[in-house]
Every structure is written in C-alpha cells, then in structure tokens.
Design a protein around this motif. Sequence first.
Motif, short mmCIF file in Angstrom:
data_model
loop_
_atom_site.label_atom_id
_atom_site.label_comp_id
_atom_site.label_asym_id
_atom_site.label_seq_id
_atom_site.Cartn_x
_atom_site.Cartn_y
_atom_site.Cartn_z
N THR A 311 -42.44 40.05 -4.25
CA THR A 311 -42.67 40.68 -2.79
C THR A 311 -41.72 39.91 -1.90
OG1 THR A 311 -44.89 39.80 -3.61
CG2 THR A 311 -44.66 39.93 -0.99
N TYR A 312 -40.95 39.16 -2.13
CA TYR A 312 -40.25 38.38 -1.07
C TYR A 312 -38.83 39.61 -1.49
CZ TYR A 312 -37.99 35.41 2.30
OH TYR A 312 -37.43 34.99 3.41
N LEU A 313 -38.43 39.82 -2.35
CA LEU A 313 -37.13 40.56 -2.84
C LEU A 313 -37.43 41.88 -1.97
CD1 LEU A 313 -36.38 40.06 -6.20
CD2 LEU A 313 -34.97 39.12 -4.31
N THR A 314 -38.77 42.45 -1.98
CA THR A 314 -39.07 43.70 -1.27
C THR A 314 -38.74 43.60 0.20
OG1 THR A 314 -40.53 44.24 -3.09
CG2 THR A 314 -40.96 45.61 -0.87
N PHE A 322 -34.88 37.24 5.68
CA PHE A 322 -33.57 36.81 5.97
C PHE A 322 -32.61 37.41 6.95
CE2 PHE A 322 -29.09 36.59 3.60
CZ PHE A 322 -28.96 35.23 3.93
N ASP A 323 -31.56 38.23 6.52
CA ASP A 323 -30.64 38.53 7.90
C ASP A 323 -30.94 39.90 8.25
OD1 ASP A 323 -29.93 40.04 5.60
OD2 ASP A 323 -27.53 39.44 5.81
N HIS A 324 -32.12 40.66 7.76
CA HIS A 324 -32.62 41.82 8.14
C HIS A 324 -31.57 42.90 7.88
CE1 HIS A 324 -35.91 39.42 9.96
NE2 HIS A 324 -34.81 38.84 10.60
N SER A 325 -30.66 42.62 6.95
CA SER A 325 -29.69 43.68 6.65
C SER A 325 -30.31 44.87 5.93
CB SER A 325 -28.41 43.29 5.95
OG SER A 325 -29.06 42.42 4.47
N GLY A 326 -31.18 44.64 5.12
CA GLY A 326 -31.91 45.53 4.01
C GLY A 326 -31.20 45.29 2.56
N LEU A 327 -30.41 44.19 2.49
CA LEU A 327 -29.64 44.13 1.15
C LEU A 327 -30.18 42.85 0.48
CD1 LEU A 327 -26.03 44.42 2.88
CD2 LEU A 327 -27.22 46.20 1.29
N ILE A 328 -30.16 43.15 -0.75
CA ILE A 328 -30.15 41.86 -1.88
C ILE A 328 -28.83 41.60 -2.33
CG2 ILE A 328 -31.18 40.88 -3.90
CD1 ILE A 328 -33.42 42.96 -3.79
N ILE A 377 -35.15 47.55 -6.41
CA ILE A 377 -34.01 48.43 -5.71
C ILE A 377 -34.15 49.82 -6.12
CG2 ILE A 377 -31.62 49.14 -5.59
CD1 ILE A 377 -30.91 46.06 -5.59
N THR A 378 -34.50 50.22 -7.33
CA THR A 378 -34.32 51.61 -7.94
C THR A 378 -35.66 52.18 -7.39
OG1 THR A 378 -33.56 50.75 -10.11
CG2 THR A 378 -35.04 52.82 -10.13
N GLN A 379 -36.92 51.51 -7.57
CA GLN A 379 -38.18 52.11 -6.96
C GLN A 379 -38.11 52.03 -5.30
OE1 GLN A 379 -40.87 48.84 -8.10
NE2 GLN A 379 -41.13 49.64 -10.21
N TYR A 380 -37.43 51.22 -4.69
CA TYR A 380 -37.46 51.52 -3.12
C TYR A 380 -36.51 52.52 -2.80
CZ TYR A 380 -37.04 50.14 1.73
OH TYR A 380 -36.64 50.21 2.99
N LYS A 385 -29.83 55.74 -10.19
CA LYS A 385 -28.63 54.93 -10.24
C LYS A 385 -28.90 53.46 -10.66
CE LYS A 385 -24.10 53.45 -8.03
NZ LYS A 385 -23.51 53.59 -6.94
N ALA A 386 -28.23 53.18 -11.82
CA ALA A 386 -28.31 51.71 -12.40
C ALA A 386 -27.77 50.65 -11.37
CB ALA A 386 -28.02 51.65 -13.99
N VAL A 387 -28.46 49.54 -11.25
CA VAL A 387 -27.69 48.73 -10.35
C VAL A 387 -27.60 47.26 -11.12
CG1 VAL A 387 -27.54 49.71 -8.11
CG2 VAL A 387 -29.57 48.07 -8.94
N SER A 388 -26.89 46.46 -11.20
CA SER A 388 -26.91 45.05 -11.91
C SER A 388 -26.36 43.96 -11.04
CB SER A 388 -26.02 45.17 -13.17
OG SER A 388 -25.07 45.57 -12.98
N ALA A 389 -26.51 42.71 -11.43
CA ALA A 389 -25.62 41.58 -10.77
C ALA A 389 -24.30 41.80 -10.84
CB ALA A 389 -26.17 40.34 -11.47
N ASN A 390 -23.65 41.62 -9.94
CA ASN A 390 -22.08 41.32 -9.83
C ASN A 390 -21.62 39.86 -9.77
OD1 ASN A 390 -21.63 40.42 -7.20
ND2 ASN A 390 -22.43 42.28 -6.26
#
Length: 456
Positions: A311-314, A322-328, A377-380, A385-390
């Motif tokens: 819920t919070y990540l969404t 957080f900073d309202h950037s739309g980024l995780i 992120i994929t659902q939203y 496109k696959a994403v993963s931790a950097n």
Amino acid sequence: MEDYETEHFEEKILNDLSSITLKKGAINPSLFTKYEVKRGLRDTDGRGVLVGLTEIGDVHSYILDEGEMIPVPGRLIYRGYDITDLAKGFMEDGRFGFEETVYLLLFGNLPNKKALADFKQLICTYQRLPENFARDIILNAPSKDIMNGLARSVLALYSFDANPDDVSVKNVLKQCIKLIASFPSLAAYSFQAYSHYYGNQSLVLHSPQADLGLAENILYMLRSNHKYTDLEAKLLDLALVLHAEHGGGNNSTFVTHVVTSTGTDTYAAIAAALGSLKGPRHGGANHKVIQMVENIKENVKDWEDDTEVTTYLTRLLTKDAFDHSGLIYGIGHAVYSISDPRAVVLKKYAAKLAHEKGLENEFNLYAKIEELAPKIITQYTNSNKAVSANVDFYSGFVYRMLNLPLEMFTPIFALARISGWSAHRIEEIVNAGKIIRPAYKNVEPRKKYISLDERG
C-alpha cells in the motif's frame, strides 16, 4: 542606490531574464522525433547509441533474437572477467580485492602475487598528500559539498605536479595511480573540514596508514577511534570493487573519454568526471534510497506485512508519499532489467553485516521492498518491462551500517570509479582517437537584423 533597492533590482532583472530563458529555451519536442535525434544517446528502444569501442568493461543485460531484445540476468564484465567470479575469488580467500581490481582495470590482466604486492606498495607510496596540502587547499576553504571539495583538490594537485601537462602514457599512468591512492585522504579530509566548519564538530585529521589497504584507510581516517571489524572493511572493499567500472557509456566515464580526447591534462579530466558523478541522476541515487526507506519505516507499522508495505509503495508511485516524485528509488536501471549483478553480490554480504550489527529486521524490509516493488511498478505502469533492484538500493544500506556519513556516499562512489575513469583515459590516449564532437542540428529560424533604435 540603497542596498534594498539594489537587491530588489537584481531580483527583478533575474526573474525577467529567467522567464525569457525558459520561454525561449524550450525546443518543440516533436522536432526530436522529426530529426530522429537520439536523446541521451539512446535509441527509442533504450539501447545506447554505439559511439566507441573499449576493452575495459562490459554491461550485459539482454540478447537479440531475430531483432528482438530479450532481457537476461545482468552481467558486469571487467577486462573479460565476470564481476561475480572476481568477487567470489577474493571474498572466499578472505582477501581485500579493490587494489587487485584496480590493477586489472589499468593493465588488463589479473596480477600474480609479486605483481600485486609491488602494486600495493606503489599505492602506499602515493597515499600521502603533498606537504601542507590539507591545510592550504582543503582546510582554508572548506566546501559545503564533498564532491566539489574533491574536484577542487584534484585541480589543485595540478600545481604540485612537475609535469602536469605531459600526456604520455607513462606519466598519465603515474598521475592516475597517485590520484587513486590519494582519493581516500582527499575525501576524508574534505569531510572533516565540512564537519568542523559547518557542523561544529571537532577537527581531527588522521594520516593514512601504510600497512592498510584503501578500504581500510577510509574507515581508519573517518572514525575517531580508528576501529572497524574485518567484515566492515571487507564489505566496503567489495562495494568499491562493484562500483569501480561500468562500461564506457556511463555518464562520468563518457565524460572522461570526451575531455581526454581534447588532449587536456589528467587533473582536468578527472575533475570533469567528478562533476558528472555528483549529479543526482548519476552518483547520488543511494542518498534517496536511504531517505525513502527511513520514510517507509516511519509510516509502515508492520514491516513484515506485504499488504501494508504494498500500500505504501503504491502511494510512492502515485506521488502521495515521501518526496512526491512518483519513484521507488533503487528499483530499476537504465541498462539492467531482470537483475543488477552488483546488487545481487552486495545483498549477499550485506545480510552478513546486518546480522553482525543486529539489523536483520531492517535488512528484511529492504528485501521485501525489492520483492514487492517490481510487481507494483509493472501493474501501475501497465508495462511488461522487467525492473529489479539496482546497486544503489543496497549500497546506501551498507554505507549506513558502516556508519558512513550521508555526505560521503557519493564520494565513496568516486573513490571506486576513479579506477575505471583512469583506465578509460589511458585507453583513449593509447588509441589516439579524434576529438569527440557529436552533431547538434540548429532548428532556430533565420532572422533579419534589427537596429537598436527599431527594437520594441
């Protein structure tokens, strides 16, 4: 004119000029498509535009199957060696690996025991700064930003070099090794000056120790009691290895190639690379990861509850937190998709340090975010496109566990990456390429000159 009127006049003029600049500086976005401009030197499918060749580093994240890009687990290659194998080699031997990695990047081969011992001794010889350099250059004009302090110190070292403009391979190699060796002192002293003059902390400068490696000396000089565990030093050393090189196309390394191609000196080239790495789009991402996770810890009561974390990540994605950037932050990478090999390696050893420090719960929160965020992120974004931790996702956590100050996170990155910059600078010189000068198309229409009296 009174001071208030002067300030008011200045502010008004600057506001007016800024408005003009914003209005006039904006290029019609459709023109980039019309003229097939590779914005960011990238194709529309995300692949980088080929602008050069290198034998130093390679980033592998996909294969081509009948013209289609197929994502694969990420691989990072140093001089033909997989970074996973390199890390496994020295970590399982219980050795420090950064100096060995620097040797590999500079000379193209893994050193034998004697060559490595000789190279380490050379680095030890170069670790101390010129006499009175810390006092005259760093302490007399402390910087509010350690990266700027590093860049200024690098430029100042030009004046202490008897042959600063000699761009022969032998001289440039000597300059680069000296800079690699001195970066821990430059960064540590810059931080101590910042901490003293802007944070009202005691000023204590520790000289680097000849019997310690570069990673150990970083901890030795930053900690007032000089103490650190073997695991702490080994994990910082590993982080340096993982950040040392990332191919010729990453921004700061490309800057190194561009600036080197002009024939300028080593100090100017490395200072330019530092300016690139300072940018938050390049070297400052792990700051944001730390701040974001702290925000999550404050707002999520049960760190083990998938629903609450989701819920919070969404809310982060929808710009409601957080900073309202739309980024995780720390999730996703410009090149890697399925996995970032640096993050995979660092996570394994970060778990060990978290256990040593009693921070398993916090590590588990990072792991849970890593697990849940890509799905969210994929659902939203409704993207396949696959994403993963950097690597930034875990490096900031590691630095925090090492009690490194936030202001040192990007400088630590620089301490590692200067080895890659140096290798690429030498490669550019050896291959004697042309000055790098890509094309820009001017889309401003021609205008007829108007005399001053006739202008509105």
